[in-house]
Design a protein around this motif. Structure first.
Motif, short mmCIF file in Angstrom:
data_model
loop_
_atom_site.label_atom_id
_atom_site.label_comp_id
_atom_site.label_asym_id
_atom_site.label_seq_id
_atom_site.Cartn_x
_atom_site.Cartn_y
_atom_site.Cartn_z
N MET A 22 0.87 -1.18 0.00
CA MET A 22 0.00 0.00 0.00
C MET A 22 0.90 1.22 0.00
N ALA A 23 0.80 2.04 -1.05
CA ALA A 23 1.66 3.22 -1.19
C ALA A 23 1.32 4.24 -0.11
N PRO A 24 2.28 5.09 0.23
CA PRO A 24 1.99 6.16 1.17
C PRO A 24 0.95 7.11 0.58
N PHE A 320 -5.61 1.22 -3.84
CA PHE A 320 -5.70 0.82 -2.42
C PHE A 320 -6.64 1.74 -1.66
N ILE A 321 -6.78 2.98 -2.13
CA ILE A 321 -7.76 3.88 -1.50
C ILE A 321 -9.16 3.27 -1.67
N ALA A 322 -9.45 2.83 -2.88
CA ALA A 322 -10.83 2.40 -3.20
C ALA A 322 -11.09 0.92 -2.93
N THR A 343 -12.78 12.81 -2.53
CA THR A 343 -12.65 12.48 -1.11
C THR A 343 -11.22 12.02 -0.77
N PHE A 344 -10.26 12.26 -1.67
CA PHE A 344 -8.87 11.89 -1.37
C PHE A 344 -8.38 12.62 -0.11
N TYR A 345 -8.61 13.94 -0.10
CA TYR A 345 -8.00 14.78 0.94
C TYR A 345 -9.06 15.40 1.84
C1 LIG Z 1 -4.37 10.98 -2.46
C2 LIG Z 1 -2.89 10.75 -2.66
C3 LIG Z 1 -2.01 11.01 -1.62
C4 LIG Z 1 -0.64 10.74 -1.76
N1 LIG Z 1 0.19 10.94 -0.69
C5 LIG Z 1 1.49 10.58 -0.78
C6 LIG Z 1 2.33 10.62 0.37
O1 LIG Z 1 1.92 10.97 1.48
N2 LIG Z 1 3.63 10.25 0.20
C7 LIG Z 1 4.13 9.85 -1.01
O2 LIG Z 1 5.31 9.52 -1.11
N3 LIG Z 1 3.33 9.75 -2.09
C8 LIG Z 1 2.04 10.09 -2.00
N4 LIG Z 1 1.22 9.94 -3.09
C9 LIG Z 1 1.72 9.23 -4.28
C10 LIG Z 1 1.36 7.74 -4.17
O3 LIG Z 1 2.10 7.11 -3.13
C11 LIG Z 1 1.63 6.97 -5.48
O4 LIG Z 1 2.98 7.08 -5.83
C12 LIG Z 1 0.75 7.52 -6.60
O5 LIG Z 1 -0.61 7.53 -6.21
C13 LIG Z 1 0.89 6.70 -7.88
O6 LIG Z 1 0.47 5.36 -7.66
P1 LIG Z 1 -0.96 4.87 -8.20
O7 LIG Z 1 -0.95 5.09 -9.69
O8 LIG Z 1 -1.01 3.40 -7.84
O9 LIG Z 1 -2.02 5.66 -7.52
C14 LIG Z 1 -0.15 10.24 -2.99
C15 LIG Z 1 -1.03 10.01 -4.05
C16 LIG Z 1 -2.40 10.26 -3.89
C17 LIG Z 1 -3.34 9.95 -5.04
#
Ligand SMILES: Cc1cc2nc3c(=O)[nH]c(=O)nc-3n(C[C@H](O)[C@H](O)[C@H](O)COP(=O)(O)O)c2cc1C
Length: 363
Positions: A22-24, A320-322, A343-345
Protein backbone atom coordinates in the motif's frame (compact mmCIF):
# COMPACT_ATOMS: atom_id res chain seq x y z
CA UNK A 1 1.09 -19.76 -14.30
CA UNK A 2 1.62 -18.78 -10.69
CA UNK A 3 1.21 -15.07 -10.06
CA UNK A 4 4.49 -13.98 -8.50
CA UNK A 5 2.72 -11.10 -6.72
CA UNK A 6 1.40 -13.70 -4.30
CA UNK A 7 4.73 -15.28 -3.46
CA UNK A 8 6.44 -14.16 -0.24
CA UNK A 9 9.19 -11.57 -0.40
CA UNK A 10 12.17 -11.15 1.89
CA UNK A 11 12.25 -7.39 2.42
CA UNK A 12 15.06 -6.43 4.76
CA UNK A 13 14.42 -8.13 8.09
CA UNK A 14 10.89 -9.24 7.16
CA UNK A 15 9.18 -11.80 5.03
CA UNK A 16 6.16 -10.18 3.40
CA UNK A 17 3.12 -12.36 2.72
CA UNK A 18 2.71 -10.92 -0.77
CA UNK A 19 4.35 -8.35 -3.05
CA UNK A 20 1.54 -5.82 -2.97
CA UNK A 21 2.43 -2.68 -1.06
CA UNK A 22 0.00 0.00 0.00
CA UNK A 23 1.66 3.22 -1.19
CA UNK A 24 1.99 6.16 1.17
CA UNK A 25 -1.20 8.20 0.81
CA UNK A 26 -1.86 11.56 2.40
CA UNK A 27 -5.53 11.73 3.42
CA UNK A 28 -5.59 14.80 5.69
CA UNK A 29 -7.83 13.30 8.33
CA UNK A 30 -5.80 13.45 11.57
CA UNK A 31 -7.22 14.91 14.78
CA UNK A 32 -7.46 18.70 14.62
CA UNK A 33 -5.02 20.30 17.07
CA UNK A 34 -2.97 17.28 18.16
CA UNK A 35 -2.53 15.94 14.60
CA UNK A 36 -2.65 12.46 16.12
CA UNK A 37 -4.24 9.47 14.38
CA UNK A 38 -7.68 8.58 15.80
CA UNK A 39 -10.10 5.66 15.62
CA UNK A 40 -11.21 6.26 12.04
CA UNK A 41 -7.59 6.24 10.87
CA UNK A 42 -7.05 2.99 12.79
CA UNK A 43 -10.02 1.45 10.99
CA UNK A 44 -8.77 2.63 7.57
CA UNK A 45 -5.39 0.96 8.02
CA UNK A 46 -6.88 -2.15 9.66
CA UNK A 47 -9.08 -2.62 6.59
CA UNK A 48 -6.00 -2.62 4.35
CA UNK A 49 -3.81 -5.02 6.40
CA UNK A 50 -3.87 -7.71 3.73
CA UNK A 51 -1.21 -5.71 1.88
CA UNK A 52 2.23 -7.32 2.12
CA UNK A 53 3.37 -3.96 3.51
CA UNK A 54 1.51 -0.77 4.38
CA UNK A 55 3.55 2.38 4.03
CA UNK A 56 1.58 4.98 5.97
CA UNK A 57 0.68 8.41 4.76
CA UNK A 58 3.58 10.84 5.01
CA UNK A 59 3.87 12.06 8.60
CA UNK A 60 5.71 15.21 9.54
CA UNK A 61 8.72 14.95 11.84
CA UNK A 62 8.19 18.44 13.27
CA UNK A 63 5.60 21.23 13.14
CA UNK A 64 7.68 23.04 10.51
CA UNK A 65 7.76 19.86 8.43
CA UNK A 66 4.00 20.07 7.82
CA UNK A 67 2.67 21.21 4.45
CA UNK A 68 -1.06 20.56 4.33
CA UNK A 69 -3.96 20.81 6.78
CA UNK A 70 -4.61 17.85 9.10
CA UNK A 71 -1.69 15.62 8.12
CA UNK A 72 -0.53 13.48 11.06
CA UNK A 73 2.70 14.02 12.94
CA UNK A 74 5.18 11.67 14.62
CA UNK A 75 6.84 14.12 17.01
CA UNK A 76 4.52 14.21 20.07
CA UNK A 77 3.47 11.66 22.70
CA UNK A 78 -0.16 11.99 21.67
CA UNK A 79 0.75 11.20 18.07
CA UNK A 80 2.79 8.18 19.16
CA UNK A 81 -0.19 6.92 21.18
CA UNK A 82 -2.48 7.36 18.15
CA UNK A 83 -0.06 5.54 15.83
CA UNK A 84 0.33 2.72 18.38
CA UNK A 85 -3.36 1.94 17.89
CA UNK A 86 -2.78 1.80 14.13
CA UNK A 87 0.19 -0.58 14.37
CA UNK A 88 -1.64 -2.79 16.89
CA UNK A 89 -4.61 -3.07 14.52
CA UNK A 90 -2.41 -3.89 11.51
CA UNK A 91 -0.39 -6.45 13.48
CA UNK A 92 -3.58 -8.08 14.80
CA UNK A 93 -4.48 -8.74 11.14
CA UNK A 94 -1.02 -10.17 10.41
CA UNK A 95 0.07 -7.06 8.51
CA UNK A 96 3.30 -5.07 8.45
CA UNK A 97 3.66 -1.32 8.40
CA UNK A 98 6.39 1.27 7.93
CA UNK A 99 5.71 4.94 8.61
CA UNK A 100 6.74 7.45 5.96
CA UNK A 101 8.81 10.25 7.53
CA UNK A 102 8.23 13.66 6.02
CA UNK A 103 9.52 17.19 6.00
CA UNK A 104 7.86 19.23 3.27
CA UNK A 105 10.47 21.99 3.04
CA UNK A 106 9.09 24.87 0.97
CA UNK A 107 5.86 23.07 0.05
CA UNK A 108 4.11 24.62 3.01
CA UNK A 109 2.54 27.75 4.40
CA UNK A 110 3.17 29.77 7.56
CA UNK A 111 -0.48 29.40 8.62
CA UNK A 112 0.17 25.65 9.15
CA UNK A 113 2.88 26.38 11.74
CA UNK A 114 2.51 29.99 12.84
CA UNK A 115 4.86 29.53 15.80
CA UNK A 116 7.63 28.09 13.62
CA UNK A 117 7.22 30.86 11.02
CA UNK A 118 8.08 30.79 7.34
CA UNK A 119 8.68 27.42 5.66
CA UNK A 120 12.34 26.49 5.22
CA UNK A 121 14.11 25.17 2.12
CA UNK A 122 17.70 24.72 0.90
CA UNK A 123 17.47 28.24 -0.61
CA UNK A 124 15.02 31.13 -0.57
CA UNK A 125 13.33 30.11 -3.83
CA UNK A 126 9.53 29.87 -3.85
CA UNK A 127 7.83 26.83 -5.33
CA UNK A 128 5.77 27.84 -8.35
CA UNK A 129 2.00 27.66 -8.14
CA UNK A 130 -0.55 27.61 -5.38
CA UNK A 131 -0.92 25.91 -2.02
CA UNK A 132 -3.47 25.53 0.77
CA UNK A 133 -3.48 27.46 4.02
CA UNK A 134 -4.54 25.93 7.34
CA UNK A 135 -8.07 27.08 6.58
CA UNK A 136 -8.06 25.44 3.11
CA UNK A 137 -7.66 28.76 1.27
CA UNK A 138 -5.76 28.68 -2.07
CA UNK A 139 -2.78 31.07 -2.04
CA UNK A 140 0.57 31.31 -3.88
CA UNK A 141 3.55 29.62 -2.20
CA UNK A 142 5.56 31.92 0.06
CA UNK A 143 9.26 32.45 -0.51
CA UNK A 144 10.84 30.14 2.07
CA UNK A 145 13.70 30.96 4.38
CA UNK A 146 17.05 29.33 3.51
CA UNK A 147 17.68 26.76 6.23
CA UNK A 148 20.89 27.35 8.22
CA UNK A 149 23.47 24.63 8.83
CA UNK A 150 22.50 24.57 12.52
CA UNK A 151 18.87 24.09 11.52
CA UNK A 152 19.88 21.28 9.16
CA UNK A 153 21.55 19.55 12.13
CA UNK A 154 18.39 20.10 14.17
CA UNK A 155 16.25 18.68 11.34
CA UNK A 156 18.45 15.58 11.15
CA UNK A 157 17.96 15.23 14.89
CA UNK A 158 14.18 15.60 14.39
CA UNK A 159 14.28 12.71 11.90
CA UNK A 160 16.10 10.61 14.48
CA UNK A 161 13.57 11.48 17.17
CA UNK A 162 10.74 10.66 14.73
CA UNK A 163 12.32 7.24 14.11
CA UNK A 164 12.57 6.65 17.86
CA UNK A 165 8.92 7.65 18.16
CA UNK A 166 8.01 5.31 15.30
CA UNK A 167 9.73 2.49 17.16
CA UNK A 168 7.83 3.34 20.35
CA UNK A 169 4.61 3.36 18.31
CA UNK A 170 5.28 -0.23 17.20
CA UNK A 171 6.13 0.39 13.55
CA UNK A 172 8.00 -2.39 11.76
CA UNK A 173 10.20 0.22 10.13
CA UNK A 174 10.40 3.64 8.51
CA UNK A 175 10.41 4.93 4.96
CA UNK A 176 12.36 8.12 4.32
CA UNK A 177 10.40 10.38 1.98
CA UNK A 178 13.01 11.85 -0.36
CA UNK A 179 10.62 12.21 -3.32
CA UNK A 180 7.91 14.43 -4.77
CA UNK A 181 9.44 17.86 -4.29
CA UNK A 182 9.70 18.01 -0.49
CA UNK A 183 12.68 19.06 1.65
CA UNK A 184 15.18 16.28 0.87
CA UNK A 185 14.25 16.31 -2.79
CA UNK A 186 14.72 20.10 -2.89
CA UNK A 187 18.38 19.60 -2.05
CA UNK A 188 18.91 17.42 -5.15
CA UNK A 189 17.91 19.99 -7.77
CA UNK A 190 19.86 23.12 -8.63
CA UNK A 191 16.62 24.92 -9.38
CA UNK A 192 15.84 24.82 -5.63
CA UNK A 193 19.33 24.37 -4.12
CA UNK A 194 21.63 27.36 -4.74
CA UNK A 195 23.78 26.74 -1.68
CA UNK A 196 27.52 27.17 -1.73
CA UNK A 197 28.24 25.41 1.58
CA UNK A 198 28.62 21.67 2.21
CA UNK A 199 24.93 21.10 1.31
CA UNK A 200 25.03 22.50 -2.24
CA UNK A 201 27.13 22.68 -5.39
CA UNK A 202 28.75 19.30 -5.92
CA UNK A 203 26.84 16.05 -6.36
CA UNK A 204 28.07 14.79 -2.99
CA UNK A 205 27.00 18.00 -1.29
CA UNK A 206 23.49 17.96 -2.75
CA UNK A 207 22.99 14.36 -1.60
CA UNK A 208 24.68 14.83 1.78
CA UNK A 209 21.58 15.49 3.87
CA UNK A 210 19.85 12.35 2.57
CA UNK A 211 22.68 10.16 3.86
CA UNK A 212 23.02 12.09 7.11
CA UNK A 213 19.33 11.44 7.79
CA UNK A 214 19.58 7.80 6.69
CA UNK A 215 22.51 7.24 9.05
CA UNK A 216 20.27 8.27 11.95
CA UNK A 217 17.34 6.11 10.86
CA UNK A 218 19.61 3.10 10.40
CA UNK A 219 21.14 3.73 13.80
CA UNK A 220 17.68 3.66 15.41
CA UNK A 221 16.05 0.81 13.45
CA UNK A 222 18.82 -1.12 11.67
CA UNK A 223 19.22 -1.06 7.88
CA UNK A 224 16.83 -3.98 7.38
CA UNK A 225 13.95 -1.91 8.73
CA UNK A 226 14.58 1.28 6.75
CA UNK A 227 13.44 2.10 3.21
CA UNK A 228 13.74 5.21 1.08
CA UNK A 229 11.42 6.69 -1.56
CA UNK A 230 12.77 8.54 -4.60
CA UNK A 231 11.12 10.05 -7.68
CA UNK A 232 14.12 10.62 -9.95
CA UNK A 233 12.15 11.90 -12.93
CA UNK A 234 9.33 13.72 -11.24
CA UNK A 235 9.85 16.98 -9.42
CA UNK A 236 6.42 18.32 -8.56
CA UNK A 237 6.23 21.81 -7.02
CA UNK A 238 9.41 22.77 -8.81
CA UNK A 239 11.32 23.09 -12.02
CA UNK A 240 13.00 19.82 -13.02
CA UNK A 241 16.78 20.04 -13.24
CA UNK A 242 18.23 17.55 -15.78
CA UNK A 243 21.56 17.64 -13.89
CA UNK A 244 19.80 15.92 -11.00
CA UNK A 245 20.24 12.66 -12.93
CA UNK A 246 23.91 12.61 -11.93
CA UNK A 247 22.91 13.13 -8.32
CA UNK A 248 20.61 10.12 -8.57
CA UNK A 249 23.36 7.99 -10.12
CA UNK A 250 25.50 8.81 -7.12
CA UNK A 251 22.64 8.36 -4.66
CA UNK A 252 21.62 4.94 -5.94
CA UNK A 253 25.23 3.76 -6.16
CA UNK A 254 25.88 4.81 -2.58
CA UNK A 255 22.57 3.38 -1.38
CA UNK A 256 23.86 -0.03 -2.46
CA UNK A 257 26.30 0.06 0.43
CA UNK A 258 23.50 0.76 2.93
CA UNK A 259 21.72 -2.58 2.37
CA UNK A 260 18.38 -1.02 3.24
CA UNK A 261 15.12 -2.95 3.40
CA UNK A 262 14.16 -1.44 0.06
CA UNK A 263 14.36 1.36 -2.45
CA UNK A 264 10.91 2.65 -3.38
CA UNK A 265 11.00 4.14 -6.85
CA UNK A 266 8.26 6.21 -8.39
CA UNK A 267 8.27 5.53 -12.12
CA UNK A 268 8.62 8.22 -14.70
CA UNK A 269 5.17 9.39 -15.82
CA UNK A 270 4.89 9.76 -19.58
CA UNK A 271 4.85 13.32 -20.83
CA UNK A 272 6.69 15.07 -18.00
CA UNK A 273 10.24 14.92 -19.34
CA UNK A 274 11.37 13.62 -22.73
CA UNK A 275 13.67 10.68 -23.47
CA UNK A 276 14.30 9.34 -20.02
CA UNK A 277 13.42 5.67 -20.49
CA UNK A 278 16.99 4.46 -21.01
CA UNK A 279 18.25 6.57 -18.13
CA UNK A 280 15.52 5.30 -15.87
CA UNK A 281 16.30 1.68 -16.73
CA UNK A 282 20.00 2.24 -16.12
CA UNK A 283 19.30 3.80 -12.74
CA UNK A 284 17.08 0.94 -11.61
CA UNK A 285 19.58 -1.65 -12.81
CA UNK A 286 22.35 -0.01 -10.83
CA UNK A 287 20.54 -0.84 -7.58
CA UNK A 288 21.44 -4.26 -6.10
CA UNK A 289 18.77 -4.52 -3.41
CA UNK A 290 15.00 -4.89 -3.17
CA UNK A 291 12.98 -2.48 -5.31
CA UNK A 292 9.37 -1.46 -4.79
CA UNK A 293 7.99 0.22 -7.91
CA UNK A 294 5.08 2.66 -7.93
CA UNK A 295 2.94 4.73 -10.24
CA UNK A 296 0.12 3.82 -12.55
CA UNK A 297 0.21 0.04 -12.17
CA UNK A 298 -2.77 -2.17 -12.97
CA UNK A 299 -3.06 -5.70 -11.60
CA UNK A 300 -1.84 -6.97 -14.98
CA UNK A 301 1.12 -4.64 -15.44
CA UNK A 302 2.13 -5.21 -11.81
CA UNK A 303 2.31 -8.97 -12.35
CA UNK A 304 4.27 -8.53 -15.58
CA UNK A 305 6.71 -6.11 -13.99
CA UNK A 306 7.53 -8.43 -11.10
CA UNK A 307 7.62 -11.49 -13.35
CA UNK A 308 10.12 -9.68 -15.62
CA UNK A 309 12.32 -8.96 -12.59
CA UNK A 310 12.08 -5.17 -12.97
CA UNK A 311 10.91 -4.80 -9.38
CA UNK A 312 10.40 -7.09 -6.38
CA UNK A 313 7.11 -5.59 -5.22
CA UNK A 314 4.56 -3.11 -6.53
CA UNK A 315 2.99 -0.26 -4.60
CA UNK A 316 -0.59 0.69 -5.38
CA UNK A 317 -1.90 4.10 -4.36
CA UNK A 318 -5.29 5.01 -5.75
CA UNK A 319 -6.49 1.41 -6.10
CA UNK A 320 -5.70 0.82 -2.42
CA UNK A 321 -7.76 3.88 -1.50
CA UNK A 322 -10.83 2.40 -3.20
CA UNK A 323 -10.19 -1.28 -2.52
CA UNK A 324 -9.46 -2.21 1.09
CA UNK A 325 -9.16 -5.84 0.00
CA UNK A 326 -7.05 -5.12 -3.09
CA UNK A 327 -4.83 -8.24 -2.79
CA UNK A 328 -7.83 -10.53 -2.69
CA UNK A 329 -9.44 -8.77 -5.65
CA UNK A 330 -6.23 -9.06 -7.67
CA UNK A 331 -5.81 -12.72 -6.77
CA UNK A 332 -9.39 -13.52 -7.84
CA UNK A 333 -9.21 -11.19 -10.85
CA UNK A 334 -12.30 -9.52 -9.40
CA UNK A 335 -13.55 -6.11 -10.42
CA UNK A 336 -12.01 -3.09 -8.65
CA UNK A 337 -14.03 -0.30 -7.03
CA UNK A 338 -13.48 3.10 -8.68
CA UNK A 339 -11.74 5.75 -6.60
CA UNK A 340 -13.35 9.11 -5.92
CA UNK A 341 -10.85 11.96 -6.20
CA UNK A 342 -13.16 14.35 -4.36
CA UNK A 343 -12.65 12.48 -1.11
CA UNK A 344 -8.87 11.89 -1.37
CA UNK A 345 -8.00 14.78 0.94
CA UNK A 346 -9.89 15.70 4.10
CA UNK A 347 -13.30 14.66 5.36
CA UNK A 348 -14.38 11.64 7.38
CA UNK A 349 -15.67 8.12 6.55
CA UNK A 350 -16.88 8.95 3.06
CA UNK A 351 -14.30 7.82 0.50
CA UNK A 352 -12.09 6.61 3.37
CA UNK A 353 -13.46 3.68 5.35
CA UNK A 354 -16.69 3.10 3.41
CA UNK A 355 -15.34 1.49 0.22
CA UNK A 356 -16.95 -1.95 0.02
CA UNK A 357 -15.12 -5.24 0.47
CA UNK A 358 -15.64 -7.93 -2.14
CA UNK A 359 -18.18 -9.95 -0.14
CA UNK A 360 -20.27 -6.87 0.46
CA UNK A 361 -20.13 -5.91 -3.21
CA UNK A 362 -21.38 -9.33 -4.24
CA UNK A 363 -24.11 -9.53 -1.60
C1 LIG B 1 -4.37 10.98 -2.46
C2 LIG B 1 -2.89 10.75 -2.66
C3 LIG B 1 -2.01 11.01 -1.62
C4 LIG B 1 -0.64 10.74 -1.76
N1 LIG B 1 0.19 10.94 -0.69
C5 LIG B 1 1.49 10.58 -0.78
C6 LIG B 1 2.33 10.62 0.37
O1 LIG B 1 1.92 10.97 1.48
N2 LIG B 1 3.63 10.25 0.20
C7 LIG B 1 4.13 9.85 -1.01
O2 LIG B 1 5.31 9.52 -1.11
N3 LIG B 1 3.33 9.75 -2.09
C8 LIG B 1 2.04 10.09 -2.00
N4 LIG B 1 1.22 9.94 -3.09
C9 LIG B 1 1.72 9.23 -4.28
C10 LIG B 1 1.36 7.74 -4.17
O3 LIG B 1 2.10 7.11 -3.13
C11 LIG B 1 1.63 6.97 -5.48
O4 LIG B 1 2.98 7.08 -5.83
C12 LIG B 1 0.75 7.52 -6.60
O5 LIG B 1 -0.61 7.53 -6.21
C13 LIG B 1 0.89 6.70 -7.88
O6 LIG B 1 0.47 5.36 -7.66
P1 LIG B 1 -0.96 4.87 -8.20
O7 LIG B 1 -0.95 5.09 -9.69
O8 LIG B 1 -1.01 3.40 -7.84
O9 LIG B 1 -2.02 5.66 -7.52
C14 LIG B 1 -0.15 10.24 -2.99
C15 LIG B 1 -1.03 10.01 -4.05
C16 LIG B 1 -2.40 10.26 -3.89
C17 LIG B 1 -3.34 9.95 -5.04
Amino acid sequence: MENKLFTPLQLGDYELKNRLVMAPLTRMRATAGSLAPHDLNVEYYRQRSSAGLIVTEASQISPLGMGYPLTPGIYSDEQVAGWKKVTDAVHAEDGKTFIQLWHVGRVSHTSLHPEAGLPVAPSAVAAPGMTLTASFEQVPFETPRAITVDEIKQTIHDYRKAAENAKAAGFDGVELHAANGYLLHEFLHETSNLRTDEYGGSIENKARIVFEVLDQLVDVFGAGKVGIRLSPFAYPYGEYDPKSYEVYQYLVEKLNSYKLAYLHLIRYRQGEIENVTAKEEALWKSYDGTIIAADGFTPETAAEYVEAGKADAIAFGRHFIANPDLPKRIELAAELNDYDRNTFYGGAEKGYTDYPFLEKTKA
